[in-house]
Design an enzyme around this catalytic site. Structure first.
Site, PDB file in Angstrom:
ATOM      1  N   ASP A   8       0.849  -1.186   0.000  1.00  0.00           N
ATOM      2  CA  ASP A   8       0.000   0.000   0.000  1.00  0.00           C
ATOM      3  C   ASP A   8       0.889   1.242   0.000  1.00  0.00           C
ATOM      4  OD1 ASP A   8      -2.362   1.677   0.554  1.00  0.00           O
ATOM      5  OD2 ASP A   8      -1.448   1.876   2.534  1.00  0.00           O
ATOM      6  N   MET A   9       0.310   2.374  -0.344  1.00  0.00           N
ATOM      7  CA  MET A   9       1.122   3.592  -0.436  1.00  0.00           C
ATOM      8  C   MET A   9       0.897   4.544   0.733  1.00  0.00           C
ATOM      9  SD  MET A   9       1.381   4.345  -4.497  1.00  0.00           S
ATOM     10  CE  MET A   9       2.616   5.576  -4.120  1.00  0.00           C
ATOM     11  N   ASP A  10      -0.231   5.233   0.764  1.00  0.00           N
ATOM     12  CA  ASP A  10      -0.464   6.242   1.797  1.00  0.00           C
ATOM     13  C   ASP A  10      -0.537   5.590   3.175  1.00  0.00           C
ATOM     14  OD1 ASP A  10      -0.920   8.788   0.173  1.00  0.00           O
ATOM     15  OD2 ASP A  10      -2.289   7.389  -0.779  1.00  0.00           O
ATOM     16  N   THR A  42      -2.736   0.164  -4.529  1.00  0.00           N
ATOM     17  CA  THR A  42      -3.214   1.456  -4.054  1.00  0.00           C
ATOM     18  C   THR A  42      -4.616   1.771  -4.549  1.00  0.00           C
ATOM     19  OG1 THR A  42      -2.725   3.837  -4.155  1.00  0.00           O
ATOM     20  CG2 THR A  42      -2.084   2.519  -6.055  1.00  0.00           C
ATOM     21  N   GLY A  43      -5.250   2.719  -3.891  1.00  0.00           N
ATOM     22  CA  GLY A  43      -6.515   3.239  -4.388  1.00  0.00           C
ATOM     23  C   GLY A  43      -6.336   4.269  -5.479  1.00  0.00           C
ATOM     24  N   LYS A 196      -8.434  -5.316  -2.662  1.00  0.00           N
ATOM     25  CA  LYS A 196      -7.017  -5.539  -2.955  1.00  0.00           C
ATOM     26  C   LYS A 196      -6.661  -7.018  -2.954  1.00  0.00           C
ATOM     27  CE  LYS A 196      -5.189  -1.035  -1.509  1.00  0.00           C
ATOM     28  NZ  LYS A 196      -4.184  -0.330  -0.683  1.00  0.00           N
ATOM     29  N   ASP A 219      -2.003  -0.426   6.032  1.00  0.00           N
ATOM     30  CA  ASP A 219      -2.317   0.278   7.283  1.00  0.00           C
ATOM     31  C   ASP A 219      -3.792   0.571   7.489  1.00  0.00           C
ATOM     32  OD1 ASP A 219      -2.240   2.368   5.179  1.00  0.00           O
ATOM     33  OD2 ASP A 219      -2.509   3.743   6.862  1.00  0.00           O
ATOM     34  N   ASN A 222      -8.912  -0.562   3.746  1.00  0.00           N
ATOM     35  CA  ASN A 222      -8.896  -1.056   2.369  1.00  0.00           C
ATOM     36  C   ASN A 222      -7.746  -2.030   2.106  1.00  0.00           C
ATOM     37  OD1 ASN A 222      -7.048   1.152   2.576  1.00  0.00           O
ATOM     38  ND2 ASN A 222      -7.075   1.416   0.365  1.00  0.00           N
TER      39      ASN A 222
END
Length: 269
Positions: A8-10, A42-43, A196, A219, A222
């Protein structure tokens, strides 16, 4: 043996300044050099992660990205689609009616732009504050062609207002769509077959990689599906408690290079 790492990114890969630390860059490149596939999950749309893909050297032939929270699985270099799950025009109309009832703004997104139908009075969307990769287009629901397909719809507004709205969403919407928070002030509504974990499943089938050969790091809510799906699910130290409870390992926070720490521990060491 781990063959694929999905990140994941953010709140996970990115620190509080929306940057990837030099240590994390070094670790990810070292893992890729060992033949492990590094997949950003990611979203965001692909255009929204291009700078990070370039920074990490993840735009070669054979690199992949999972975007729109699993709704789209793509070749990172060309953008060619491996798997895609979308919302129809009729579904968008239903979600828009819901947003009006809840008195919250709605946007919807395809591969090229963010669409902005009329918002409730005094309740503008906050999405333009975080979405910089795609242009925003004003529209009305009546102008959407019957053949139109969107990758997702979103409600993006102050967290307290959003949380109150979520409590009022009728049960049948949760039965008809995948509904999840990707940030405290951002609710995403997607095709029921999207999360995901399903995105990873589609990519794994394409590459011939089994769930037990995957490591995932996240984190937020999602990320829950991919944490459950992979053989090694890792929650960030700053993750929500639900994610920590489902993960096999809790690493350090995104401020403390938690991604690098976990990969060093389980892969590079």
């Amino acid at each position: 043996m781990i063959k694929l790492i999905a990140i994941d990114m953010d709140g996970t890969l990115l620190n509080e300044n929306k940057q990837i630390s030099e240590r994390t860059q070094h670790v990810l490149k070292a893992a890729k050099n060992q033949g492990i596939r590094i997949v950003l999950c990611t979203g965001r749309p692909l255009l929204g992660i291009k700078e990070f893909l370039n920074l990490l050297g993840l735009t070669d032939q054979g690199d992949y990205a999972i975007t729109y929270n699993g709704g789209l699985v793509q070749h990172a270099d060309t953008g060619n689609v491996i798997s895609e799950k979308v919302l129809t025009r009729d579904q968008l109309l239903s979600i828009y009616e819901l947003s009006q009832t809840l008195d919250v703004p709605m946007n919807f997104i395809d591969l090229h732009r963010v669409y902005c139908p009329p918002y409730p009075e005094g309740k503008p969307s906050m999405y333009s504050q975080i979405m910089k990769a795609l242009p925003f287009t004003q529209t009305t629901m009546e102008h959407i062609p019957q053949s139109f397909k969107a990758n997702k719809a979103i409600f993006c507004i102050n967290q307290s207002l959003l949380d109150l709205a979520i409590e009022k969403i009728p049960k049948h919407y949760f039965e008809s769509f995948t509904i999840m928070k990707s940030r405290p002030f951002l609710l995403e509504i997607l095709n029921k077959e999207v999360d995901k974990g399903k995105g990873l499943q589609a990519l794994g089938k394409f590459l011939g990689i089994a769930p037990e050969e995957m490591m995932t790091l996240g984190d937020e809510a999602n990320d829950l599906a991919m944490i459950k799906y992979a053989g090694l699910g890792v929650a960030m130290g700053n993750a929500i408690e639900q994610l920590k409870n489902e993960a096999q390992f809790v690493t350090k926070t995104n401020r403390e290079d938690g991604v690098a720490y976990a990969i060093e521990k389980f892969i590079l060491d």
